[in-house]
Design a protein around this motif. Sequence first.
Motif, PDB file in Angstrom:
ATOM      1  N   GLU A 158       0.805  -1.223   0.000  1.00  0.00           N
ATOM      2  CA  GLU A 158       0.000   0.000   0.000  1.00  0.00           C
ATOM      3  C   GLU A 158       0.842   1.279   0.000  1.00  0.00           C
ATOM      4  N   LEU A 159       2.146   1.172  -0.225  1.00  0.00           N
ATOM      5  CA  LEU A 159       3.017   2.338  -0.143  1.00  0.00           C
ATOM      6  C   LEU A 159       2.852   3.281  -1.334  1.00  0.00           C
ATOM      7  N   PHE A 160       2.271   2.804  -2.450  1.00  0.00           N
ATOM      8  CA  PHE A 160       2.089   3.624  -3.644  1.00  0.00           C
ATOM      9  C   PHE A 160       0.630   3.485  -4.106  1.00  0.00           C
ATOM     10  N   PRO A 161      -0.264   4.273  -3.507  1.00  0.00           N
ATOM     11  CA  PRO A 161      -1.686   4.108  -3.777  1.00  0.00           C
ATOM     12  C   PRO A 161      -2.141   4.639  -5.142  1.00  0.00           C
ATOM     13  N   ASP A 162      -1.350   5.483  -5.778  1.00  0.00           N
ATOM     14  CA  ASP A 162      -1.759   6.057  -7.060  1.00  0.00           C
ATOM     15  C   ASP A 162      -1.697   4.977  -8.144  1.00  0.00           C
TER      16      ASP A 162
END
Length: 543
Positions: free
Chosen positions: A472-476
């Motif tokens: 979930e560290l890069f939600p984009d």
Amino acid sequence: MIRTRWLVAAAAAAMLPGMAAAQSMGGMPMPGMKMPAKPNAKPKASASKKRAPARKVRRRAAARAPAPKPAHSDAMSEMDMSASPAPSAPPSMPGMEMGAPGPASPPSGAPTPQPMPGMDMSAPQASPEQPSAAMPGMTMPTPAPGAPGSDRTMAAMPGMDMSAGPHAFANGSGTSRLPGAEGMMHGLHLASGDWMVMLHGYAWGSYTDQSGPRGRDEAFVTSMAMIEAQRDVGGARLTLRSMLSLDALMGAKGYPSLLATGESADGVTPLVDRQHPHDLFMELAARVDVPLGKGLTGFVYGGPVAEPALGPSAFMHRSSAKYLPLAPITHHWFDSTHITFGVVTAGLYGDRWQIEGSAFRGREPDQHRWDIETPKLDSWSLRASWNPSSYWSAQASYGRLKSPEALEPGQDEARTTASVQYARGGFSALAGFAVKNRLPGRALTAWLGEANWDIGNHHSVFGRVENLANDELFPDPIDPLHDRKFRVTRAELGYAYRLKLVGPLEAAIGGSGFVIAKPSALDAAYGKSPAGWTGFIKLSLGG
């Protein structure tokens, strides 16, 4: 050689006058103590009287031996207090079954004894931890913490330490267990009629500075206030519990915490590298414990805001984490359900084990932190706890959560946790493992270790190590690293100086620093060697 029992008899005879005075306990007669009557002066034997047997001669000779000091606890513990009672007995004291009536009436002018409910001394046990001033041989066993009249109740009665040592378990958050050596929940204990009331809480002012492109520096305040009330109702024990927090005052985005993920600030964008604030209502719950006999107790717990039987005790209620200023980044693997809107739990327990199950609302709290969301019972969990001794506590739990993330409504979760906690003296520690299995989706594992060591009256050192797989560290969705799983580690170490203020009010001043280990693929987002430090002042009621 004169036998030991004759020396004991001699000591007893010599101590009778002091014991007769001690029996009144400063003017308060204590009926039922089997105390030998003060020997009357013996008349001179006539010349025509037959000589006494040799055994009686030895007894009289022993009675003339020098007396030891009355305060000697070993002599007290060896005394034979089985002399026949005197004809009259002082007034009875309700709830104090102490055997036969005392040998003598109280002296004139002594105050009338007041009833002291709950003091049943009918089954004395020796307690090596009790000082001699507590009258050896008169310890009063205490029920387990989960039964009426438990250590929580007794602790609220100043000056009445009737415990024979730590119980196998202590109560943590919700219905979770802690090692018995941690003791009951710390705070201010009061008695109000039939109710025993406990107050606990803290206000924690912190400043953190975290490096790297995603790092931030910020001051923030976290807080918690808890009130718990207990009373006996028809042989059962009723507990009411309320817990509140003003964390929402820091803003919807919470505070900086590198690698932390979970929940949302606005209902649209996931929170990443920040710890969300807690809701105003952290707990509004009730519990009823009913003794079933043979050391078995059943209980029912729940409320509109409560904690289901899943994971270890929440981090703010663990002694191993009491001075760690940042929430664990594994929070959403182990104990994020500690604020759940709608919980019903039922279970059975003995002194060393507990089995329980919960029905609860699977959705995590939304971005509106000041309200109570609609309770539901769409998820379930099971937990087994074991306390092999007062120093250890272990739990294993499994839960099926219905759509926990508001931003992923079509995805359920199966969560498995296992943890072991240890507490002894001023040292406490936890080690745990958890699996978060998305349905549908991948399984993400996490490891957690934390410890706190109170060194003497003022100094504490503490630390935490976490290793987890996070996607979930890069939600984009347009980011090339979106939905990729990365295994990361954060290690934190700190120190606190503790001060006792007034009564149970304490203060701690300290700080901690952390370092991060990560794959090189994260260098652009976090830098090569991300790190951070946090300074704090913590004011707490009960530690």
